[in-house]
Motif scaffolding. Sequence first.
Motif, PDB file in Angstrom:
ATOM      1  N   LEU A  18       0.824  -1.201   0.000  1.00  0.00           N
ATOM      2  CA  LEU A  18       0.000   0.000   0.000  1.00  0.00           C
ATOM      3  C   LEU A  18       0.859   1.252   0.000  1.00  0.00           C
ATOM      4  O   LEU A  18       1.805   1.366   0.777  1.00  0.00           O
ATOM      5  CB  LEU A  18      -0.926   0.015   1.223  1.00  0.00           C
ATOM      6  CG  LEU A  18      -1.946  -1.115   1.302  1.00  0.00           C
ATOM      7  CD1 LEU A  18      -2.765  -0.986   2.576  1.00  0.00           C
ATOM      8  CD2 LEU A  18      -2.844  -1.135   0.081  1.00  0.00           C
ATOM      9  N   VAL A  19       0.514   2.197  -0.883  1.00  0.00           N
ATOM     10  CA  VAL A  19       1.274   3.443  -0.993  1.00  0.00           C
ATOM     11  C   VAL A  19       0.334   4.636  -0.922  1.00  0.00           C
ATOM     12  O   VAL A  19      -0.855   4.528  -1.197  1.00  0.00           O
ATOM     13  CB  VAL A  19       2.099   3.495  -2.303  1.00  0.00           C
ATOM     14  CG1 VAL A  19       3.131   2.378  -2.332  1.00  0.00           C
ATOM     15  CG2 VAL A  19       1.206   3.442  -3.528  1.00  0.00           C
ATOM     16  N   ALA A  25       0.823   8.556  -7.773  1.00  0.00           N
ATOM     17  CA  ALA A  25       0.861   9.514  -8.882  1.00  0.00           C
ATOM     18  C   ALA A  25       2.171   9.397  -9.657  1.00  0.00           C
ATOM     19  O   ALA A  25       2.167   9.426 -10.892  1.00  0.00           O
ATOM     20  CB  ALA A  25       0.675  10.938  -8.351  1.00  0.00           C
ATOM     21  N   ARG A  26       3.278   9.255  -8.953  1.00  0.00           N
ATOM     22  CA  ARG A  26       4.577   9.085  -9.644  1.00  0.00           C
ATOM     23  C   ARG A  26       4.572   7.833 -10.493  1.00  0.00           C
ATOM     24  O   ARG A  26       5.026   7.835 -11.636  1.00  0.00           O
ATOM     25  CB  ARG A  26       5.721   9.036  -8.634  1.00  0.00           C
ATOM     26  CG  ARG A  26       6.144  10.385  -8.109  1.00  0.00           C
ATOM     27  CD  ARG A  26       7.484  10.355  -7.398  1.00  0.00           C
ATOM     28  NE  ARG A  26       7.611   9.310  -6.398  1.00  0.00           N
ATOM     29  CZ  ARG A  26       7.247   9.434  -5.118  1.00  0.00           C
ATOM     30  NH1 ARG A  26       6.713  10.563  -4.691  1.00  0.00           N
ATOM     31  NH2 ARG A  26       7.423   8.442  -4.277  1.00  0.00           N
ATOM     32  N   LYS A  27       4.043   6.741  -9.940  1.00  0.00           N
ATOM     33  CA  LYS A  27       3.993   5.474 -10.689  1.00  0.00           C
ATOM     34  C   LYS A  27       3.155   5.625 -11.951  1.00  0.00           C
ATOM     35  O   LYS A  27       3.479   5.044 -12.988  1.00  0.00           O
ATOM     36  CB  LYS A  27       3.414   4.368  -9.805  1.00  0.00           C
ATOM     37  CG  LYS A  27       3.313   3.024 -10.492  1.00  0.00           C
ATOM     38  CD  LYS A  27       2.895   1.955  -9.524  1.00  0.00           C
ATOM     39  CE  LYS A  27       2.864   0.584 -10.165  1.00  0.00           C
ATOM     40  NZ  LYS A  27       4.144   0.111 -10.652  1.00  0.00           N
ATOM     41  N   PRO A  32      -0.829  14.238  -8.114  1.00  0.00           N
ATOM     42  CA  PRO A  32      -1.755  13.832  -7.058  1.00  0.00           C
ATOM     43  C   PRO A  32      -3.166  14.383  -7.278  1.00  0.00           C
ATOM     44  O   PRO A  32      -4.152  13.684  -7.006  1.00  0.00           O
ATOM     45  CB  PRO A  32      -1.123  14.416  -5.784  1.00  0.00           C
ATOM     46  CG  PRO A  32       0.341  14.451  -6.091  1.00  0.00           C
ATOM     47  CD  PRO A  32       0.408  14.814  -7.557  1.00  0.00           C
ATOM     48  N   GLY A  33      -3.289  15.588  -7.809  1.00  0.00           N
ATOM     49  CA  GLY A  33      -4.600  16.161  -8.079  1.00  0.00           C
ATOM     50  C   GLY A  33      -5.398  15.351  -9.089  1.00  0.00           C
ATOM     51  O   GLY A  33      -6.605  15.141  -8.926  1.00  0.00           O
ATOM     52  N   THR A  34      -4.730  14.899 -10.132  1.00  0.00           N
ATOM     53  CA  THR A  34      -5.404  14.070 -11.140  1.00  0.00           C
ATOM     54  C   THR A  34      -5.824  12.734 -10.538  1.00  0.00           C
ATOM     55  O   THR A  34      -6.936  12.263 -10.772  1.00  0.00           O
ATOM     56  CB  THR A  34      -4.479  13.847 -12.352  1.00  0.00           C
ATOM     57  OG1 THR A  34      -4.206  15.114 -12.949  1.00  0.00           O
ATOM     58  CG2 THR A  34      -5.108  12.921 -13.372  1.00  0.00           C
ATOM     59  N   VAL A  35      -4.940  12.140  -9.734  1.00  0.00           N
ATOM     60  CA  VAL A  35      -5.280  10.863  -9.099  1.00  0.00           C
ATOM     61  C   VAL A  35      -6.465  11.047  -8.156  1.00  0.00           C
ATOM     62  O   VAL A  35      -7.370  10.214  -8.122  1.00  0.00           O
ATOM     63  CB  VAL A  35      -4.056  10.260  -8.381  1.00  0.00           C
ATOM     64  CG1 VAL A  35      -4.434   8.984  -7.635  1.00  0.00           C
ATOM     65  CG2 VAL A  35      -2.936   9.969  -9.386  1.00  0.00           C
ATOM     66  N   ARG A  36      -6.496  12.151  -7.410  1.00  0.00           N
ATOM     67  CA  ARG A  36      -7.646  12.428  -6.531  1.00  0.00           C
ATOM     68  C   ARG A  36      -8.942  12.528  -7.350  1.00  0.00           C
ATOM     69  O   ARG A  36      -9.996  12.044  -6.919  1.00  0.00           O
ATOM     70  CB  ARG A  36      -7.435  13.722  -5.759  1.00  0.00           C
ATOM     71  CG  ARG A  36      -6.550  13.580  -4.573  1.00  0.00           C
ATOM     72  CD  ARG A  36      -6.513  14.866  -3.728  1.00  0.00           C
ATOM     73  NE  ARG A  36      -5.414  14.796  -2.793  1.00  0.00           N
ATOM     74  CZ  ARG A  36      -4.184  15.257  -3.024  1.00  0.00           C
ATOM     75  NH1 ARG A  36      -3.896  15.849  -4.170  1.00  0.00           N
ATOM     76  NH2 ARG A  36      -3.245  15.133  -2.117  1.00  0.00           N
ATOM     77  N   ARG A  59      -0.091  -3.597  -6.598  1.00  0.00           N
ATOM     78  CA  ARG A  59      -0.572  -4.675  -7.480  1.00  0.00           C
ATOM     79  C   ARG A  59      -1.819  -4.234  -8.238  1.00  0.00           C
ATOM     80  O   ARG A  59      -1.942  -4.493  -9.432  1.00  0.00           O
ATOM     81  CB  ARG A  59      -0.856  -5.932  -6.663  1.00  0.00           C
ATOM     82  CG  ARG A  59       0.396  -6.576  -6.142  1.00  0.00           C
ATOM     83  CD  ARG A  59       0.074  -7.830  -5.360  1.00  0.00           C
ATOM     84  NE  ARG A  59       1.235  -8.166  -4.552  1.00  0.00           N
ATOM     85  CZ  ARG A  59       1.202  -8.499  -3.290  1.00  0.00           C
ATOM     86  NH1 ARG A  59       0.052  -8.581  -2.655  1.00  0.00           N
ATOM     87  NH2 ARG A  59       2.302  -8.778  -2.630  1.00  0.00           N
ATOM     88  N   ASP A  60      -2.740  -3.576  -7.532  1.00  0.00           N
ATOM     89  CA  ASP A  60      -3.949  -3.086  -8.206  1.00  0.00           C
ATOM     90  C   ASP A  60      -3.613  -2.034  -9.249  1.00  0.00           C
ATOM     91  O   ASP A  60      -4.211  -2.001 -10.328  1.00  0.00           O
ATOM     92  CB  ASP A  60      -4.939  -2.508  -7.200  1.00  0.00           C
ATOM     93  CG  ASP A  60      -5.627  -3.576  -6.366  1.00  0.00           C
ATOM     94  OD1 ASP A  60      -5.532  -4.775  -6.706  1.00  0.00           O
ATOM     95  OD2 ASP A  60      -6.274  -3.194  -5.366  1.00  0.00           O
ATOM     96  N   LEU A  61      -2.657  -1.163  -8.934  1.00  0.00           N
ATOM     97  CA  LEU A  61      -2.253  -0.146  -9.910  1.00  0.00           C
ATOM     98  C   LEU A  61      -1.636  -0.786 -11.144  1.00  0.00           C
ATOM     99  O   LEU A  61      -1.909  -0.367 -12.273  1.00  0.00           O
ATOM    100  CB  LEU A  61      -1.275   0.850  -9.283  1.00  0.00           C
ATOM    101  CG  LEU A  61      -1.858   1.802  -8.242  1.00  0.00           C
ATOM    102  CD1 LEU A  61      -0.757   2.688  -7.669  1.00  0.00           C
ATOM    103  CD2 LEU A  61      -2.985   2.633  -8.812  1.00  0.00           C
ATOM    104  N   ASP A  62      -0.806  -1.813 -10.944  1.00  0.00           N
ATOM    105  CA  ASP A  62      -0.212  -2.522 -12.084  1.00  0.00           C
ATOM    106  C   ASP A  62      -1.302  -3.126 -12.968  1.00  0.00           C
ATOM    107  O   ASP A  62      -1.252  -3.021 -14.193  1.00  0.00           O
ATOM    108  CB  ASP A  62       0.747  -3.619 -11.619  1.00  0.00           C
ATOM    109  CG  ASP A  62       2.069  -3.066 -11.118  1.00  0.00           C
ATOM    110  OD1 ASP A  62       2.440  -1.933 -11.497  1.00  0.00           O
ATOM    111  OD2 ASP A  62       2.733  -3.773 -10.336  1.00  0.00           O
TER     112      ASP A  62
END
Length: 73
Positions: A18-19, A25-27, A32-36, A59-62
């Motif tokens: 968990l991150v 956002a970096r990955k 961060p605003g777009t990810v929010r 893992r979910d992000l991948d």
Amino acid sequence: MQPPTTETAVATADTDDLVKIDRAARKLGSTPGTVRAWVARGQIPVVRLGTRAIRFSLRDLDRWINERKRGAK
């Protein structure tokens, strides 16, 4: 079978996986605003740790990235 609740997801998630939003956002090569915004629209998988705190499973992000690659099936 019922989908896992947030509590179940947190209890079973590998906490090393968990991150926070900055690392997610970096990955993703985003901000961060777009990810929010994606979180608010339900477009990206997220683990909620209460009413405000959120984390992202690497893992979910991948998986999320792989599903969106051009030509992916």
